[in-house]
Design an enzyme around this catalytic site. Sequence first.
Site, PDB file in Angstrom:
ATOM      1  N   THR A 162     -42.743  12.638 -46.909  1.00 47.45           N
ATOM      2  CA  THR A 162     -41.863  13.935 -46.999  1.00 47.45           C
ATOM      3  C   THR A 162     -40.456  13.506 -47.604  1.00 47.45           C
ATOM      4  O   THR A 162     -39.634  14.188 -48.415  1.00 47.45           O
ATOM      5  CB  THR A 162     -41.613  14.372 -45.262  1.00 47.45           C
ATOM      6  OG1 THR A 162     -42.745  15.117 -45.056  1.00 47.45           O
ATOM      7  CG2 THR A 162     -40.427  15.412 -45.434  1.00 47.45           C
TER       8      THR A 162
ATOM      9  N   TYR B  35     -44.706  22.097 -47.505  1.00 45.95           N
ATOM     10  CA  TYR B  35     -43.818  21.501 -48.859  1.00 45.95           C
ATOM     11  C   TYR B  35     -44.980  20.624 -49.230  1.00 45.95           C
ATOM     12  O   TYR B  35     -46.306  20.309 -48.708  1.00 45.95           O
ATOM     13  CB  TYR B  35     -42.651  20.850 -48.602  1.00 45.95           C
ATOM     14  CG  TYR B  35     -42.956  19.996 -47.330  1.00 45.95           C
ATOM     15  CD1 TYR B  35     -42.240  20.264 -46.351  1.00 45.95           C
ATOM     16  CD2 TYR B  35     -43.302  18.728 -47.486  1.00 45.95           C
ATOM     17  CE1 TYR B  35     -42.569  19.265 -45.126  1.00 45.95           C
ATOM     18  CE2 TYR B  35     -43.640  17.640 -46.614  1.00 45.95           C
ATOM     19  CZ  TYR B  35     -43.015  17.998 -45.320  1.00 45.95           C
ATOM     20  OH  TYR B  35     -43.269  17.281 -44.268  1.00 45.95           O
TER      21      TYR B  35
ATOM     22  N   SER C 186     -48.575  10.222 -45.991  1.00 47.83           N
ATOM     23  CA  SER C 186     -49.240   9.104 -45.309  1.00 47.83           C
ATOM     24  C   SER C 186     -50.194   9.328 -44.375  1.00 47.83           C
ATOM     25  O   SER C 186     -50.743   8.449 -43.805  1.00 47.83           O
ATOM     26  CB  SER C 186     -48.041   8.400 -44.467  1.00 47.83           C
ATOM     27  OG  SER C 186     -47.742   9.243 -43.026  1.00 47.83           O
TER      28      SER C 186
ATOM     29  N   THR D 163     -43.868  10.229 -42.376  1.00 51.37           N
ATOM     30  CA  THR D 163     -43.785   9.955 -41.211  1.00 51.37           C
ATOM     31  C   THR D 163     -45.010   9.951 -40.117  1.00 51.37           C
ATOM     32  O   THR D 163     -45.213   9.396 -39.152  1.00 51.37           O
ATOM     33  CB  THR D 163     -42.926  11.210 -40.382  1.00 51.37           C
ATOM     34  OG1 THR D 163     -43.549  12.421 -40.625  1.00 51.37           O
ATOM     35  CG2 THR D 163     -41.589  11.044 -41.148  1.00 51.37           C
ATOM     36  N   ASP D 164     -46.131  10.551 -40.836  1.00 52.39           N
ATOM     37  CA  ASP D 164     -47.595  10.674 -40.056  1.00 52.39           C
ATOM     38  C   ASP D 164     -48.101   9.417 -39.540  1.00 52.39           C
ATOM     39  O   ASP D 164     -48.386   9.183 -38.280  1.00 52.39           O
ATOM     40  CB  ASP D 164     -48.467  11.229 -40.849  1.00 52.39           C
ATOM     41  CG  ASP D 164     -48.392  12.879 -40.842  1.00 52.39           C
ATOM     42  OD1 ASP D 164     -49.151  13.667 -41.305  1.00 52.39           O
ATOM     43  OD2 ASP D 164     -46.976  13.508 -40.492  1.00 52.39           O
TER      44      ASP D 164
ATOM     45  N   LYS E  17     -44.185   8.639 -33.060  1.00 54.26           N
ATOM     46  CA  LYS E  17     -44.121   9.859 -33.431  1.00 54.26           C
ATOM     47  C   LYS E  17     -44.172  11.025 -32.306  1.00 54.26           C
ATOM     48  O   LYS E  17     -45.463  11.072 -31.770  1.00 54.26           O
ATOM     49  CB  LYS E  17     -44.350  10.545 -34.869  1.00 54.26           C
ATOM     50  CG  LYS E  17     -44.140  11.706 -35.251  1.00 54.26           C
ATOM     51  CD  LYS E  17     -44.864  12.023 -36.815  1.00 54.26           C
ATOM     52  CE  LYS E  17     -44.171  13.183 -37.355  1.00 54.26           C
ATOM     53  NZ  LYS E  17     -45.021  13.503 -38.655  1.00 54.26           N
TER      54      LYS E  17
ATOM     55  N   GLU F 110     -59.770   0.547 -14.009  1.00 55.13           N
ATOM     56  CA  GLU F 110     -60.631   1.481 -13.932  1.00 55.13           C
ATOM     57  C   GLU F 110     -62.280   1.176 -14.516  1.00 55.13           C
ATOM     58  O   GLU F 110     -63.226   1.898 -14.559  1.00 55.13           O
ATOM     59  CB  GLU F 110     -60.394   2.702 -14.876  1.00 55.13           C
ATOM     60  CG  GLU F 110     -59.164   3.532 -14.385  1.00 55.13           C
ATOM     61  CD  GLU F 110     -59.456   3.947 -13.051  1.00 55.13           C
ATOM     62  OE1 GLU F 110     -58.460   4.056 -12.234  1.00 55.13           O
ATOM     63  OE2 GLU F 110     -60.717   4.464 -12.902  1.00 55.13           O
TER      64      GLU F 110
HETATM   65  N1  DAS Z   1     -47.524  14.570 -44.523  1.00 49.58           N
HETATM   66  C1  DAS Z   1     -46.614  13.726 -43.931  1.00 49.58           C
HETATM   67  C2  DAS Z   1     -46.726  12.273 -44.266  1.00 49.58           C
HETATM   68  O1  DAS Z   1     -46.627  12.073 -45.515  1.00 49.58           O
HETATM   69  C3  DAS Z   1     -45.259  14.127 -44.308  1.00 49.58           C
HETATM   70  C4  DAS Z   1     -44.261  13.286 -43.829  1.00 49.58           C
HETATM   71  O2  DAS Z   1     -43.820  12.367 -44.364  1.00 49.58           O
HETATM   72  O3  DAS Z   1     -43.853  13.585 -42.606  1.00 49.58           O
HETATM   73  O4  DAS Z   1     -46.604  11.469 -43.260  1.00 49.58           O
END
Ligand code: DAS
Length: 354
Positions: free
Chosen positions: A37, A51, A84, A117-118, A190, A311
């Site tokens: 992103t 986007y 990602s 970020t994923d 995250k 467990e």
């Molecule tokens: N699709 C997500 C990624 O590329 C967008 C982001 O960066 O948050 O991880």
Amino acid sequence: MSQRLKTGLALTLLCGTFTVHAADRLPNVVIMATGGTIAGAGATSTTTVGYTAAKIGVERLIEAVPELKKVANVSGEQVFQIASENMNNDYWLKLAKRVNEVLKQPDVDGIVITHGTDTIEETAYFLNLVVKSKKPVVIVGAMRPATAISADGPINLYNAVAIAGSKAAIGQGVLVALNDEIQGARDVTKTNTMTTNTFRSPELGSLGYIVSGQAQFYRASTRKHTSETEFDVSKLDSLPAVNIAFGAANANTLAIDAFAAAGDVGIVYAGTGNGSLSTPVRARLTELRQQGIQITRSSRISNGPTIRNGENNDDKTDFTVSDTLSPQKARILLMLALTKTKDSKEIQRMFYTY
Ligand code: DAS
């Protein structure tokens, strides 16, 4: 003096913003772009979901933040350009080899990796286990595309470069920096699908803050990382096949049967509670362990350790447990452990070491 340092010094002198003294040399920071992103473009300035990620190249990311020149001599390279969610073992090996190659260069003080970020938390932990240097490696992303009003990418990139060039970040392990916070690779995750404060280290806490371009650390990781690692991927072209199965009510063995049939050498099971296994799942995992597949019990719960012999009688079934690692990070450690050993006791030691 390397070409990179000459360029940086020339730029600095040209800008007239800094009288160069040997002792005050601006740090040399290499920005490695991978997509996400932070490099995303939306249809309008108010598009914050829906986007297209991974559209803008590293040079444009750098041009968009002229203030970078005040904190470092930066150079950029586009290692690859992906959203990602498409990150995989092959991309990780390519990135890790390039990071270790660049960090060996004496005039490089630190690296920033721009990333989606994923899976930022997974790439961060993987690099935390395979980077062979104490130099700062800071991974940065954004929750709003570059085209959005109040995009968070530019300030996140500025902060990441400032941290990567700081002496305080040396030896801290791989870091994740968004939203003015500095998170350690091992514990960051995250926590929200869309907000800019999504990256947290729940319960165990962030390592520090970035304040007006100054990295301020308040804690350090207690686990081994980077220069202390026993893992080496420099000669690997692939990583062992390890997948994750998710526990829930009505749990059955379909997923783990498929992993075994596909030839997996390791399975991480994200159990309910403290890594609990339903009766059929426990029986099947025990069979698969006896066939030589390494089994690691983890938990779908976000916080707390999965405890050995709690467990499940892990001594009897010869399973390992992931301690406080999430299933997605346990997969990474189990993959790397399997490049070194098939001994469960050795693998369990690694889960208590990293
Ligand atoms: N699709 C997500 C990624 O590329 C967008 C982001 O960066 O948050 O991880």
